[in-house]
Design an enzyme around this catalytic site. Structure first.
Site, PDB file in Angstrom:
ATOM      1  N   CYS A  57      45.779  37.870  21.273  1.00 44.74           N
ATOM      2  CA  CYS A  57      46.038  39.311  21.219  1.00 44.74           C
ATOM      3  C   CYS A  57      44.783  40.135  20.963  1.00 44.74           C
ATOM      4  O   CYS A  57      44.799  41.360  21.114  1.00 44.74           O
ATOM      5  CB  CYS A  57      47.065  39.613  20.138  1.00 44.74           C
ATOM      6  SG  CYS A  57      48.561  38.623  20.266  1.00 44.74           S
ATOM      7  N   HIS A  90      53.809  45.167  23.833  1.00 45.96           N
ATOM      8  CA  HIS A  90      52.569  44.428  23.569  1.00 45.96           C
ATOM      9  C   HIS A  90      52.248  43.373  24.625  1.00 45.96           C
ATOM     10  O   HIS A  90      52.600  42.208  24.474  1.00 45.96           O
ATOM     11  CB  HIS A  90      52.698  43.778  22.188  1.00 45.96           C
ATOM     12  CG  HIS A  90      51.580  42.872  21.797  1.00 45.96           C
ATOM     13  ND1 HIS A  90      50.254  43.124  22.086  1.00 45.96           N
ATOM     14  CD2 HIS A  90      51.598  41.674  21.130  1.00 45.96           C
ATOM     15  CE1 HIS A  90      49.508  42.135  21.605  1.00 45.96           C
ATOM     16  NE2 HIS A  90      50.300  41.243  21.038  1.00 45.96           N
ATOM     17  N   CYS A 135      45.642  41.931  14.920  1.00 46.15           N
ATOM     18  CA  CYS A 135      45.826  40.528  14.555  1.00 46.15           C
ATOM     19  C   CYS A 135      46.096  39.708  15.807  1.00 46.15           C
ATOM     20  O   CYS A 135      46.420  40.255  16.858  1.00 46.15           O
ATOM     21  CB  CYS A 135      46.993  40.380  13.584  1.00 46.15           C
ATOM     22  SG  CYS A 135      48.568  40.965  14.268  1.00 46.15           S
TER      23      CYS A 135
END
Length: 422
Positions: A90, A379, A409
């Site tokens: 990510c 996301h 994160c």
């Protein structure tokens, strides 16, 4: 050696879409090409020779080993523009920006694009080891009989494709499973998680209504807005959702967790000189960044808490405190992960357990994700960093001054933080 200031000139992305909705039949290159073409058009980059384009996807097909370069070759950029793939789950999008920014700061290049894409609707399936071996052997056979013989060797179950599960290899848990442990460990309530999710949707809906995203999003494949945004959500609706990971005692739901998502984003970075020479704006500057890892196999609650370390190190280098910022952009992978991070930063005892000297400070929630966060927009792993950088840079540009803080994160216990200044 004197370093150059790194300017954020602009950004572009396509609308983010929940997996298997608007972009069902599109791959990484399709989505990324749309985002890059939008950026090129918006900032008059057609025919330009840029220093480098860097980015990646968390999940790629074997044919996409040079995804970024192949995509760049299909744009109107000068074909002499080099490109490279990188990946840090990510954090991919923001790490791509760090990579390009460092080269600009060192004077190695004058301009570059950081990008990221995720086509979760088209993620590749794995095959069983037995089937893979049989296919390789069959490929070497010269006769049809020999090929058939090899292909008949695997059992029926070996022919079944293995879908992507998103598990951490060392623990066997998915991110939501780890974050459920985090929520229990740090006593993060369901009500607080739902409240954060509700505010994320409210803020993003307001930003759309104000036209904030009008010059930041290129419509793609029939979609002109993020389709995860729920204007009609309410605390009552969020409270009615069932737990998604721990079915009996869990607090994480589909409403306070991000879904699998398709999307792509790109950010144009440059030296001040290059931006001025090309009559392009300077929205903000990247001034500091830090990456960190954390142990999460023994301490399973830690998976998404590496930004705790990255923030402390970055603030020390910058000579700043956590309360010195006008705006905060914290990636909302899960509401519980955001709230746990904030709790650690705010509490002396918890901070000291992480080896910090003291609590880093308390964030004004009215300055947090003011245009909505990942819980609303969703996301697409590698594309989130570019979205957040572009959003915060524009916020600072509209204000005309100020400082912004970013925290993202990632899987495998990693995290990246960044400071933007105007």
């Amino acid at each position: 050696m004197e370093t150059k200031k790194v300017a954020i000139v602009g950004s572009n992305r396509i609308p983010f879409a929940r997996m298997n909705t608007a972009y069902t039949d599109k791959g990484n290159q399709d989505l990324l090409l749309s985002a890059l073409n939008g950026l090129i058009s918006r900032y008059n980059l057609k025919g330009k020779l840029l220093g480098e384009v860097a980015g990646g996807a968390t999940i790629k097909h074997i044919s996409e080993s040079n995804l970024i370069r192949e995509t760049v070759m299909n744009t109107s950029l000068d074909p002499g523009t080099p490109a490279c793939d990188l990946q840090q789950a990510c954090d991919t999008g923001i790490e791509a920006a760090v990579y390009v920014a460092n080269k600009i700061a060192l004077g190695q290049i004058e301009s570059g694009i950081a990008c990221g894409v995720e086509a979760m609707s088209n993620i590749p399936f794995e095959s069983s080891p037995r089937l893979r071996k049989a296919l390789l052997k069959a490929n070497k056979e010269k006769s049809a009989f020999g090929k058939i013989k090899q292909l008949l060797a695997p059992k029926l179950k070996d022919w079944m494709p293995i879908p992507y599960k998103g598990q951490e290899p060392k623990t066997g848990l998915v991110m939501g499973g780890h974050t459920e442990i985090t929520a229990k460990y740090y006593q993060i309530s369901r009500e607080d998680q739902d409240e954060l999710a509700f505010r994320s949707h409210q803020n993003m809906a307001k930003a759309y209504d104000e036209g904030f995203f009008n010059d930041m999003i290129t419509p793609a494949f029939g979609l002109d807005k993020d389709n995860n945004l729920r204007r009609d959500t309410s605390l009552e609706k969020l409270a009615s959702l069932k737990p998604a990971f721990d079915k009996q005692n869990g607090t994480l739901t589909a409403g306070n967790s991000t879904p699998f998502t398709d999307g792509a984003s790109a950010v144009l970075l440059a030296s001040e000189e290059w931006a001025k020479a090309n009559n392009l704006p300077i929205l903000a500057y990247i001034t500091f960044s830090e990456v960190a890892g954390i142990e999460y196999v023994e301490n399973k609650q830690n998976l998404l808490l590496a930004p705790v370390f990255a923030t402390e190190r970055m603030l020390k280098k910058a000579g700043m405190s956590l309360e010195d910022f006008d705006y905060y952009e914290i990636h909302e992978a899960f509401a519980a992960q955001v709230l746990a991070t904030l709790k650690i930063w705010e509490n002396d005892d918890l901070a000291k357990k992480f080896g910090l000297e003291k609590a880093l400070g308390k964030i004004d929630r009215n300055k947090l994700n003011v245009k909505g966060g990942s819980l609303a927009v969703a996301h697409p792993f590698a594309a989130t960093g570019g979205r957040i950088i572009g959003t915060l840079a524009k916020i600072l540009h509209e204000k005309g001054s100020g400082k912004g803080f970013i925290s993202i994160c990632a899987a495998r216990g990693q995290g990246v933080t960044m400071i933007l200044e105007k």
